[in-house]
Design an enzyme around this catalytic site. Structure first.
Site, short mmCIF file in Angstrom:
data_model
loop_
_atom_site.label_atom_id
_atom_site.label_comp_id
_atom_site.label_asym_id
_atom_site.label_seq_id
_atom_site.Cartn_x
_atom_site.Cartn_y
_atom_site.Cartn_z
N CYS A 332 0.84 -1.31 -0.02
CA CYS A 332 -0.02 -0.03 0.10
C CYS A 332 1.00 1.37 0.16
CB CYS A 332 -0.97 0.10 1.46
SG CYS A 332 -2.09 1.13 1.32
N LEU A 333 0.64 2.11 0.87
CA LEU A 333 1.37 3.37 0.90
C LEU A 333 2.93 3.13 1.13
CD1 LEU A 333 -0.60 5.89 3.05
CD2 LEU A 333 -0.54 5.45 0.50
#
Length: 600
Positions: A332-333
């Site tokens: 994800c991030l």
């Protein structure tokens, strides 16, 4: 929540490029503007962080373009007439006892009308009437010539929120399932639901954190893969997992999770823990466990997460497992941060990475899905003012944003089950993790929203690190990129575009599931499938739809394919490494999962 002293986050230097390699500091705001920011921050708390200007702008754009388009108005009038005639024909047949096919169907992800009684009168008429109105609004919010496509999507999103609120499935008198349950239970379900409602209201008002239910304790039932915390600073703890095999692959694996979540999504129950699986396959695995920042850490920046996070973890691993490169995996991030770090290392001649894996991680945000509906200059400024006052983006504010994207399931279906059917939330490992939310430091989140989401600098050649622009094309190590089919946070076609901005050896996997469920795809999980393809270094770009058509679906989990890929990139075995390295001030500090994972 205690009132915190506002921090002048917006007055920190921000990279605004006039020339690609030039950093221009933002002028310091006049102190009187703090009054404006305080007022906007107070308004943001009442609107849940949504900018009223962004909402009104979208509606004005839509209404003005519709008002000057008589042909479009006639088209929508015809659509309304057609839907009305369909409903009239269906109602006539249904009330006369005929088996008339339903003219409208719920969308694939909409499970509100799954109960069999919705096909019986009068509930079938209410259901079809709702779906007919929904169908008309879907047509009405289609893009019109001259209308900003983002404004069209915003109006559609806002209409969907209003329709979801007014759905007949939400009210006891129009939902047959609630009526049946109330008769069967003699009203006890409503009493139990009222108790649940009171409990949830009190939790919302007090912002208390629910303790994990029995059987889902962190460190005992979840996040329970054995290991040691071997490094800690104010930003993260580094966990080294205890090997389960007699030898391990020589090159270690480092996981970089997102700081918007607790790391143990990758180490849930033993049977679906990706960490546990890779350790069992003979890999030496390390994990970053981010802190849960407070108002005192409002000034943490993306650069802090890169330098004092990922690079500090690499330094520690190099001291524990010397003379070996590292296979880095970002989720994800965390994957976006890893891509930025890898490109910077490539630019600077730092060759400590052996490969890069990105799981449900975007590097280009032009097609970032419905999350883009929350990002424009007004909206970002609104969120910045709210963070300026409290020092971070709080857990409920992020939770509401993600829940609103799938409001029919994540908000209203849950509310019906909990408040009208009297059903308690059945705990699972992933729902317990999902409720264990984190905060986002103000400066870092502002830089992320502006630099990546709003301005998309990373793939536009305008993202500067230490005063110089980085390029993803500089990454020369092999990459393994995973996207999930029904991801509403990082849509798979957006993740796929990693191939457009890189030239290295790249393997791409598209797997069944959503943002979390698709990654947690352990062997033996029923109903799983995936597609996998390889792009040679320097090969021409192939569009996402062409790639999909050329790669057939394979049943099962993608994890064995990933373990085999890591094994081919890391073929040599070595003796078990020591846990930490006391000689390098990296003695084990405490058992996994450490202390930061317990921060509320």
């Amino acid at each position: 929540m205690a009132k915190t002293t506002p921090k002048p986050v917006a007055n920190l230097p921000v990279t605004v490029t006039a020339k690609p390699d030039e950093i221009v500091p933002r002028p310091v705001a006049h102190p009187h503007k703090n009054l404006d920011r305080s007022i906007r921050a107070a308004l943001a708390h009442t609107t849940g962080g949504v900018s009223p200007y962004s909402v009104s702008q979208a509606w004005n754009d839509w209404a003005l373009h519709l008002a000057r388009s008589p042909g479009r108005q006639l088209e929508l009038a015809e659509c309304a007439q057609t839907n009305a005639l369909k409903m009239m024909f269906y109602a006539t047949g249904a009330l006369s006892g005929k088996d008339t096919p339903a003219p409208f169907a719920a969308k694939p992800h909409d499970h509100r009308f799954a109960h069999d009684a919705w096909d019986n009168p009068p509930f079938n008429l209410w259901k079809q009437g709702f779906l007919a109105v929904q169908d008309w609004w879907d047509h009405a919010t289609d893009t019109t010539r001259g209308l900003d496509p983002q404004d069209a999507e915003r109006t559609r999103f806002q209409v969907r929120q209003m329709l979801d609120l007014m759905s007949p499935s939400n009210f006891p008198g129009t939902n047959p399932e609630i009526i049946e349950e109330t008769i069967r239970e003699g009203g006890r379900n409503l009493i139990e639901g009222a108790s649940h409602f009171t409990e949830d209201v009190m939790q919302t008002l007090t912002q208390t954190h629910k303790p994990a239910p029995e059987g889902y304790q962190i460190g005992t039932d979840l996040a329970c893969t054995p290991g040691e915390v071997v490094f800690r600073n104010d930003l993260f703890e580094l966990i080294q997992y205890t090997p389960k095999t007699k030898t391990v692959r020589a090159e270690p694996v480092l996981f970089v999770p997102a700081w918007i979540m607790k790391y143990y999504i990758l180490d849930l129950s033993p049977q679906n823990s990706m960490i546990n699986y890779l350790v069992g396959q003979g890999f030496s695995v390390f994990m970053i466990s981010w802190c849960n920042p407070t108002a005192d850490q409002a000034d943490l920046s993306l650069e802090d997460y890169r330098k004092r996070g990922v690079l500090a973890a690499l330094d520690a691993i190099n001291a524990i497992v010397p003379d070996q490169k590292v296979h880095a995996n970002g989720y994800c991030l965390g994957g976006t941060l890893l891509a930025i770090t890898a490109a910077t290392m490539a630019r600077d001649g730092d060759d400590r990475l052996a490969s890069v894996t990105l799981m449900a991680a975007q590097v280009d945000f032009a097609e970032a899905g419905e999350l883009l509906l929350f990002v424009d200059e007004s909206q970002v400024a609104f969120v910045e003012d709210m963070m300026w006052e409290q020092g971070y983006l709080d857990r409920p504010q992020m939770t509401r944003t993600f829940a609103s994207i799938r409001a029919e399931d994540l908000i209203y279906t849950r509310a019906v089950n909990r408040y009208f059917l009297g059903k308690d939330d059945l705990p699972t490992d992933i729902t317990v993790w999902n409720g264990d939310t984190t905060r986002m430091p103000a400066r870092m989140h502002s830089e992320y929203l502006r630099g990546l989401f709003l301005e998309n600098r990373l793939t536009a050649g305008r993202f500067a690190v230490e005063g110089r622009v980085i390029a993803l094309k500089d990454i020369a190590v092999p990459m393994f990129v995973i996207a999930t089919e029904s991801d509403h946070i990082a849509p798979w076609k957006s993740v796929y575009k990693t191939q457009l901005f890189t030239d290295c050896d790249l393997t791409f996997v598209l797997t069944k599931g959503g943002h979390n469920g698709g990654i947690l795809s352990e062997p033996g999980h029923p109903g799983r499938h995936f597609r996998i393809g390889h792009r040679a270094p320097g090969a021409l770009y192939r569009g996402a739809d062409r790639w999909l058509a050329a790669h057939p679906s394979e049943p099962g989990s993608w994890w064995p394919k990933y373990a085999a890929w890591l094994g081919r990139k890391n073929p040599r075995n070595s003796p078990l490494p020591q846990m930490g390295n006391p000689d390098a001030d990296l003695a084990p500090l405490c058992p996994a999962p450490g202390t930061y994972v317990h921060q509320m």
